[in-house]
Scaffold this active site. Structure first.
Site, PDB file in Angstrom:
ATOM      1  N   ASN A   7     -32.170   6.499  -6.098  1.00 14.62           N
ATOM      2  CA  ASN A   7     -31.101   7.490  -6.248  1.00 14.62           C
ATOM      3  C   ASN A   7     -30.554   7.739  -4.849  1.00 14.62           C
ATOM      4  OD1 ASN A   7     -29.672   9.959  -6.148  1.00 14.62           O
ATOM      5  ND2 ASN A   7     -30.589  10.618  -8.077  1.00 14.62           N
ATOM      6  N   GLU A  34     -26.656   8.062  -9.017  1.00  9.38           N
ATOM      7  CA  GLU A  34     -25.824   9.037  -8.308  1.00  9.38           C
ATOM      8  C   GLU A  34     -24.944   8.360  -7.254  1.00  9.38           C
ATOM      9  OE1 GLU A  34     -26.443  13.344  -8.041  1.00  9.38           O
ATOM     10  OE2 GLU A  34     -28.554  12.846  -7.784  1.00  9.38           O
ATOM     11  N   ASP A 145     -33.911   7.239 -12.116  1.00  5.31           N
ATOM     12  CA  ASP A 145     -34.268   8.617 -11.827  1.00  5.31           C
ATOM     13  C   ASP A 145     -34.472   9.294 -13.171  1.00  5.31           C
ATOM     14  OD1 ASP A 145     -34.422  11.274 -11.239  1.00  5.31           O
ATOM     15  OD2 ASP A 145     -32.590  11.374 -10.054  1.00  5.31           O
ATOM     16  N   ASN A 147     -35.967  12.214 -13.646  1.00  6.99           N
ATOM     17  CA  ASN A 147     -36.023  13.674 -13.514  1.00  6.99           C
ATOM     18  C   ASN A 147     -37.181  14.278 -14.302  1.00  6.99           C
ATOM     19  OD1 ASN A 147     -34.080  14.767 -11.644  1.00  6.99           O
ATOM     20  ND2 ASN A 147     -32.468  13.961 -12.970  1.00  6.99           N
ATOM     21  N   ASP A 216     -38.957   9.357  -9.959  1.00  7.70           N
ATOM     22  CA  ASP A 216     -38.274   8.058 -10.068  1.00  7.70           C
ATOM     23  C   ASP A 216     -39.326   7.025 -10.464  1.00  7.70           C
ATOM     24  OD1 ASP A 216     -35.434   8.606  -8.642  1.00  7.70           O
ATOM     25  OD2 ASP A 216     -37.027   9.699  -7.612  1.00  7.70           O
ATOM     26  N   ASP A 245     -32.171  12.370  -0.808  1.00  6.85           N
ATOM     27  CA  ASP A 245     -33.374  13.171  -1.064  1.00  6.85           C
ATOM     28  C   ASP A 245     -34.418  12.380  -1.870  1.00  6.85           C
ATOM     29  OD1 ASP A 245     -31.473  13.353  -3.059  1.00  6.85           O
ATOM     30  OD2 ASP A 245     -31.749  15.490  -3.442  1.00  6.85           O
ATOM     31  N   HIS A 246     -34.031  11.196  -2.360  1.00  4.83           N
ATOM     32  CA  HIS A 246     -34.963  10.323  -3.078  1.00  4.83           C
ATOM     33  C   HIS A 246     -35.347   9.118  -2.216  1.00  4.83           C
ATOM     34  CE1 HIS A 246     -34.178  11.881  -7.280  1.00  4.83           C
ATOM     35  NE2 HIS A 246     -33.154  12.383  -6.632  1.00  4.83           N
TER      36      HIS A 246
END
Length: 257
Positions: A7, A34, A145, A147, A216, A245-246
């Site tokens: 991501n 994303e 991802d 989530n 993930d 951030d991933h």
DNA sequence: ATGGCGCGCGCAGCGCGA
């Protein structure tokens, strides 16, 4: 065959990091989430020059998925068939006889929100589709991802996260339903260090303090799981200047490319 | 995790992510 998912939280911002990462790891397939990029603005030239064919499905501001592959992308399909969704979250393609399914599962915001209900309904649609897809494609990998942190060991502070979005019981049950299709979590096929995560909040120095979640994942059908020889998370990428951030998640398969 | 950051959009400050 090396397959990976990342991501990137805006492909526009992260393109230099993606190119550097591709050059270093030389994966056969990289799934992105994303991208936040409309298809007309997708950075096709730069990625093609790096040696990757691309399938992409994006939109302005939110969501967006892409599959990058050294080998030709065949049978590209967009979204969940029969499921009307304006959000660009699903992209599938066949590479070297492996069905690659790239998903950006809805975040859910909070357990009392409409978005959480959308997330659970969306996961149900995904699961129903994959049950059919697995019959057509015994070699299937579900990357993305999710989530969802599936287990307590995937959460830096399970007590604090109990019942919260990303770690609530219904979400974890939805993850289990994917496993019940016969998919296996490639990361857990191998012994792993403790406290390995794939996402850390930008705030609160969360990465430095390793306050993360493993959300993930790369799930593999039985046929691919038996060919899986390694799985890991590339924490190094999270240390970059202006990181996503991933972190990327990687799986290696004993398959000729 | 009460928020704190980073992104897109668009030109201020908000919605969203996780």
């Amino acid at each position: 065959m090396m397959i990976a998912t990342w991501n990137v939280n805006s492909l526009k911002v992260r393109l230099p990091q993606v190119l550097e990462w591709l050059a270093h790891y030389q994966p056969d397939v990289l799934c992105l989430q994303e991208t936040k990029t409309e298809d007309v603005n997708f950075q096709l030239a730069e990625l093609t020059a790096a040696g990757y064919q691309c399938a992409f499905s994006g939109q302005k501001t939110y969501n967006g998925v892409a599959i990058l592959s050294k080998q030709p992308l065949q049978e590209i399909s967009y979204g969940i068939p029969g499921c009307v969704d304006t959000q660009k979250r699903v992209l599938a393609a066949t590479v070297n006889g492996v069905r690659i399914v790239n998903v950006y599962v809805p975040n859910g915001q909070s357990v009392d929100s409409d978005k959480y209900q959308y997330k659970l309904g969306w996961l149900k649609e995904l699961t129903a589709w994959l049950e059919v897809e697995l019959k057509t494609y015994p070699n299937l990998a579900l990357l993305g991802d999710y989530n969802i942190a599936p287990e307590a060991r995937d959460v830096h502070d399970p007590k604090a996260w109990e019942g919260q979005v990303l770690f609530s019981e219904p979400e974890r049950a939805a993850f289990q339903a994917l496993l019940n299709l016969g998919l296996q979590d490639s990361f857990r096929l191998f012994e792993q260090p403790e406290k390995m995560f794939s996402w850390w909040d930008y705030r609160m120095h969360a990465f430095r303090r390793n306050m993360g979640l493993r959300i993930d994942h790369i799930l593999l059908s039985a046929a691919l799981a038996s060919a899986c020889k390694a799985a890991h998370i590339d924490k190094e990428a999270r240390k970059a200047e202006r990181p996503s951030d991933h972190a990327p998640v990687i799986t290696e398969l004993n398959l000729k490319v």
